[in-house]
Design a protein around this motif. Structure first.
Motif: not given
Lengths: 529, 346
Positions: A245-248, A385-391
Motif C-alpha cells: 500500500r505504501i509503495g502504491a 496505472g499499475f500502481a493505481a490498479l494494485t491499490l
C-alpha cells in the motif's frame, strides 16, 4: 578507429548502467527511512521487519551504484580531456561539492547505519540513515547542477576562449537544474515505489500459493501462518500488505509529481533547446499538434516523409506555452537559425581531427529523441496505472492467486526504470551535436558552447577506448548477473533473509559449550560481513 | 598564501588522507589473498574495516573531483595520459567494493573463494594503479604543449610507474597489518604484528626509494627535514610493533606516511605534472589552475565541509573503536527461499 564514437558509446553505456542503480538508491532510501521512523515511533515489529528487508535490498543495490559511480568521475578526464579543460573552471566545482558535502555524508553514515544496529541508541541510529539518504539526494542535486550547466550554461564569462565562473549562485540555481533535479528525484521515487509494489505483490502471492493466507466468501483475506517456514507468521502478512500500500500510494503521488515537474522542464526546454523539442516531435514544420504516433524515416536528413498518424491538435502548444494556438517552430525553421548563430561547418581547428571543417548536422537522431520522449511518458503512465490498479486490488487485504498477475507485478518493476532511461537518453542525445549547449535565452553568454566533436581526449587512441569499453561492459554485464541473482535470492527468502533470528525463533537447544559457536553474549554484532 | 598554492596543499592533503585511510582497507584486501584460509579469520579482517571502508574511499572521489575543480588542466592531462592504468584501477575498485558487500551473501565456499579473490586482486590493482599514477604525476609524463600524452598507450609505463605501484602496495600491506594489530584480537592480531616486524623493512623500501628520488631531484631543506621526520616515525613504528605496542605502531606508520608523502608534494611544488619532453610544457599550479573566483568558492565550501568530515568520520572510528574478535561475529547467515521444507507437512 574513431575515438569519438567509441567514447560516446562508452559514456552512454556506463551512464545508463549507473543510472539503473542510482534511482533505486534515491527512491528506496527515503522509503526505508520512513519505515524505520515508524518503527522507532510505534515500536511495532512489522516496521522493523520492513526496515530490515527493504534495507537489505537497498544495500545490495547501493554498492553497485557506488562502484559504477567511480567510473563516471574518472572518465571525464580520461576520455574527454578537452571537454574537461574547457569546462573545468565551472563544471568541476559541483563535482567537488558533491564529494565534500554529499558523498562523505552518504558513505560514512551508511556505514554507521549498517553496523550500528543495537550499538547506537535507536534514535541516533535512525538519524544515521536519514543523513545518508539526505546525502544521496544532495549528491543528485550537485550532479544535476553539473549536467544542467552543459544543457544551459549560466554564471560564467568567456575569458581567453574558456568559460570562467563568475557566479556560483547562478550555477546552483540554474532553472534547468532545479527543474531537472525535481524531475529526477520524483522519477527515482517512482522507481523505488514500483520496486516495493512488485516485490510485495510477490510475497503476498507466495503466502497465498503456500496456503498460508486464504480469502473468505466476500474476498476478504484470512491471515494464517506456517511456522515451518522462517518468517511466515501472521505478522509477515502485515509487513507485505503495508509495504504494497505504501509503495502504491507513493508511486501514484510520484507520478503526479513527475507530470508537474516534467511539464515545467518541457516548457523550459522549448525555450532553451528548441531543436531538441522539435526533434522530440519529429516536426519539420511549425505547428501546434502533439504527435502520438508518427511513421516514416524519422532519422532522415529531412523529415518531409514523416507522417503523423495520430495527432492531438493544440497539445504541443499547451505543453510548451500553456495555450493552444502558439505555433511551435519545427526543424526546418530552426536549423537555419542555428546555422546562422553557430556556423554551418565545424571550425578548421586540429581539435576536431578529421572532422575539422565538416558540415555540422544540427539535427539530433530523431528516432532516438522521438521514441525516447514517448517511451519515457509511456512507461511512466504504465507504472502509475499499475500502481493505481494494485491499490484497488489489495483493498481486501491480499492479492489474487493468479500467477499471471503476479508475473505482471514483477515485470512492472521494470517500467519506471525504463522511463528513467528513456528520459535521460532523450535529453542527452537530444543535445547533440553539442556537449555544452549554447544558451539562447537573454542571460546567455555569447560563445559559451562546445561541439561534442571537440571534447574527446586528443591524446587517447580509439584502441584504448575500445579496451576500456570492452573491460567495463564485460564487468558490468557480469556484475548485473550477480546483483540480480542476489536480489532474487533475498526476495525469495522473505523477511527471514534479512533477519536471521526469524529462522529459529525459540533458539535453540544446542550445546552452549560448543567452542565453534559464537557467544550468546550481548556484544555479538547484530550484523557483520 | 595565494589560492592556487592553498589548493595544491588541499589536494595533497586529500591524497594523503586517502592513502592514510584507504591504505589499510586496500592492505586488508590484499592480505586476504595469502594470510589465512580460515573463513572466520577472513571475516574478522574484513569486518575490521567493514563500517569505515566506504567512507574512506570517498577521499579518492573527493581528491579526483577537487583536482578537476581546482586544476582542470592537471586533471585532464593526468587522467587521459594514464588511460589504461586508470581503467584497471576502476575495474579493480569496482570488484573490490562489490566483493566486500557480496562475499558474505552467498552460501557456498566457492562463492566466498571467488569474491575473496576479487577483493584481493581488486585491492592489489587499485593500490598499484593509484601508486603508479601518483608517482608519475611527481616524476613526469611525455605530455606536449596542449598537455596531451604522446608516445602511445603505454608511454606511461616506466620504472617510476612500477616503483610508485610497489610503493603503495607495500605501504598498504604494512599499514593494514598495524591496523589489524590495533583493531582485532586472537591469531589475526598476532600474525599482523609479526608481519609488521618481519616484512615492513622490505615492504616499505619502494616508498622510501620514491621519496628519496624526489628529494635528490628537487629537495630543499624543509623537505629533507620532513624526510628525517618520516624516518624517525617509521623506526619508532617498527620498534613499537616489535614491543607489542600496537597503538604507537599505528601512529608511527601513519606519521611516516604523512611526513613522507608531504616531503614529495612539497618538493615538486609548484609543478603538478612535469613534462618529460620539455620543461616548458610542465603543468604548474599557475597554468593548470581554475580562476580566482572558482578557487575562492571552493575554499569556502572546503573550509565548511572538510572540518565536518573530520568530525563525523572521526566519530565513526570512535563508535567502532573496540577490538573485534571472532566471537563478535554472528554466524554466517544462509538465506533460503521462504517455502515449506519439502519433507515436512505444516
Amino acid at each position: 578507429m574513431d575515438p569519438l564514437e567509441i567514447a560516446r558509446w562508452q559514456f552512454g553505456i556506463t551512464t545508463v548502467y549507473h543510472f539503473i542503480m542510482v534511482p533505486l538508491t534515491l527512491g528506496l532510501g527515503p522509503i526505508v527511512a520512513l519505515m524505520q521512523t515508524q518503527w522507532v515511533r510505534t515500536g511495532d515489529e512489522k516496521w522493523l521487519r520492513m526496515t530490515k528487508f527493504w534495507g537489505k535490498l537497498y544495500l545490495i543495490n547501493f554498492i553497485m551504484g557506488v562502484a559504477t559511480g567511480l567510473v563516471q568521475e574518472f572518465q571525464f578526464g580520461m576520455a574527454w580531456s578537452e571537454y574537461s579543460r574547457y569546462v573545468g573552471d565551472v563544471f568541476g566545482a559541483p563535482l567537488a561539492m558533491e564529494g565534500l558535502l554529499a558523498f562523505f555524508f552518504e558513505s560514512v553514515f551508511l556505514g554507521l547505519w549498517i553496523f550500528g544496529w543495537s550499538r547506537l541508541p535507536k534514535k541516533l541510529h535512525l538519524a544515521t540513515l536519514w543523513i545518508a539518504v539526505a546525502g544521496s539526494i544532495v549528491s543528485a542535486f550537485f550532479i544535476i547542477v553539473a549536467n544542467s550547466w552543459m544543457q544551459h550554461p549560466v554564471g560564467v564569462e568567456l575569458i581567453d576562449g574558456r568559460p570562467v565562473m563568475t557566479d556560483i549562485w547562478a550555477v546552483l540555481t540554474n532553472n534547468t537544474a532545479l527543474s531537472a533535479f525535481s524531475h529526477t528525484v520524483t522519477g527515482a521515487i517512482a522507481v523505488g515505489a514500483g520496486f516495493v509494489v512488485g516485490i510485495s505483490w510477490y510475497q503476498l502471492w507466495q503466502r497465498r500459493r503456500d496456503g498460508i493466507d486464504t480469502v473468505d466468501a466476500t474476498g476478504r483475506v484470512v491471515v494464517g501462518e506456517n511456522l515451518s517456514i522462517p518468517g511466515r507468521d501472521r505478522k509477515d502478512h502485515s509487513v507485505w500488505i503495508k509495504s504494497i500500500r505504501i509503495g502504491a500510494v507513493i508511486a501514484i503521488l510520484g507520478f503526479g509529481a513527475l507530470s508537474i515537474t516534467g511539464d515545467l522542464q518541457a516548457k523550459l526546454m522549448f525555450e532553451q533547446q528548441p531543436l531538441k523539442m522539435a526533434a522530440a516531435e519529429a516536426a519539420c514544420h511549425d505547428g501546434t499538434s502533439f504527435s502520438v504516433l508518427s511513421i516514416g524515416p524519422l532519422g532522415g536528413q529531412d523529415c518531409e516523409d514523416v507522417v503523423g498518424i495520430i495527432e492531438i491538435p493544440g497539445l504541443l502548444s499547451f505543453l510548451a506555452h500553456g495555450d493552444f494556438d502558439t505555433e511551435i517552430q519545427g526543424v526546418n525553421t530552426l536549423i537555419p537559425q542555428y546555422q546562422e548563430l553557430y556556423g554551418t561547418n565545424l571550425p578548421d581547428d586540429p581539435l576536431y581531427g578529421e572532422r575539422a571543417g565538416q558540415e555540422i548536422d544540427y539535427l539530433p537522431l530523431m528516432e532516438v529523441t522521438y521514441w525516447g520522449f514517448r517511451l519515457m511518458i509511456g512507461f511512466g503512465m504504465l507504472a502509475a496505472g499499475f500502481a493505481a490498479l494494485t491499490l484497488w486490488i489489495v483493498r481486501k487485504g491480499t492479492v489474487p492467486q493468479s500467477k499471471f498477475l503476479m508475473g505482471t507485478a514483477l515485470l512492472s518493476i521494470a517500467a519506471p526504470f525504463g522511463a528513467n532511461i528513456a528520459g535521460w537518453v532523450f535529453t542527452e542525445m537530444g543535445r547533440q551535436p553539442f556537449v555544452v549547449v549554447p544558451n539562447p535565452t537573454p542571460g546567455g553568454i555569447d560563445g559559451v558552447y562546445m561541439f561534442t566533436a571537440a571534447a574527446v581526449s586528443p591524446g587517447v587512441s580509439g584502441e584504448e577506448i575500445i579496451f576500456s569499453l570492452a573491460a567495463l561492459a564485460l564487468v558490468y554485464a557480469f556484475l548485473m548477473v550477480f546483483e540480480i541473482k542476489l536480489l532474487v535470492k533475498y526476495v525469495r527468502g522473505g523477511v527471514a533473509s534479512a533477519m536471521p533470528e526469524l529462522g529459529h525463533p525459540e533458539d535453540d537447544g544446542s550445546d552452549p559449550d560448543d567452542p565453534n559457536k559464537p557467544d550468546k553474549r550481548d556484544d555479538v554484532l547484530a550484523f557483520a560481513y | 598564501m595565494d589560492l592556487p598554492t592553498l589548493w595544491f596543499i588541499a589536494i595533497a592533503a586529500l591524497w594523503i588522507g586517502y592513502l592514510l585511510l584507504e591504505g589499510f582497507d586496500l592492505g586488508v584486501g590484499m592480505l586476504l589473498l595469502f594470510s589465512t584460509r580460515k573463513d572466520r579469520e577472513r571475516r574478522l579482517m574484513l569486518n575490521a574495516i567493514g563500517p569505515v571502508w566506504d567512507g574512506n574511499e570517498v577521499w579518492l572521489i573527493t581528491a579526483g573531483a577537487a583536482t578537476f575543480a581546482a586544476f582542470p588542466f592537471w586533471y585532464a592531462s593526468l587522467f587521459s595520459a594514464l588511460y589504461i592504468p586508470l581503467t584497471i584501477v576502476l575495474v579493480s575498485l569496482i570488484f573490490r567494493a562489490v566483493a566486500i558487500e557480496y562475499r558474505g551473501k552467498g552460501s557456498t565456499d566457492k562463492w566466498r573463494m571467488w569474491w575473496d579473490r576479487a577483493l584481493g586482486l581488486g585491492s592489489l590493482g587499485s593500490a598499484f594503479g593509484i601508486g603508479a599514477a601518483l608517482a608519475l604525476t611527481t616524476t613526469g609524463l611525455p605530455i606536449d604543449a596542449n598537455g596531451d600524452r604522446v608516445g602511445g598507450a603505454f608511454a606511461w609505463f616506466t620504472p617510476y610507474a612500477v616503483l610508485g605501484g610497489l610503493a603503495v602496495v607495500g605501504f598498504a600491506l604494512v599499514h593494514a597489518s598495524v591496523f589489524l594489530g590495533l583493531k582485532t584480537d586472537g591469531d589475526v592480531r598476532v600474525r599482523a604484528r609479526n608481519f609488521v616486524v618481519r616484512w615492513s623493512p622490505v615492504a616499505l623500501l619502494p616508498i622510501v626509494a620514491w621519496v628519496l628520488i624526489i628529494q635528490f631531484q628537487n629537495g630543499t631543506l624543509i623537505t629533507w627535514l620532513l624526510v628525517v621526520v618520516a624516518v624517525i616515525a617509521v623506526v619508532f613504528g617498527w620498534i613499537s610493533a616489535r614491543a607489542g605496542r600496537e597503538g604507537w605502531a599505528f601512529v608511527g606508520i601513519a606519521a611516516f606516511l604523512v611526513a613522507g608523502a608531504s616531503s614529495i608534494f612539497a618538493a615538486v611544488y609548484p609543478v603538478v605534472l612535469p613534462s618529460t619532453i620539455d620543461p616548458a610544457f610542465n603543468l604548474t599550479i599557475s597554468n593548470a589552475a581554475s580562476g580566482e573566483y572558482t578557487l575562492g568558492v571552493m575554499s569556502v565550501v572546503t573550509a565548511f565541509g572538510l572540518p565536518l568530515v573530520f568530525i563525523y568520520q572521526g566519530w565513526t572510528y570512535w563508535v567502532f573503536r573496540n577490538r573485534l574478535s571472532e566471537h563478535h561475529l554472528p554466524e554466517a547467515h544462509i538465506v533460503k527461499p521462504a517455502v515449506a521444507p519439502a519433507s515436512s507437512a505444516s
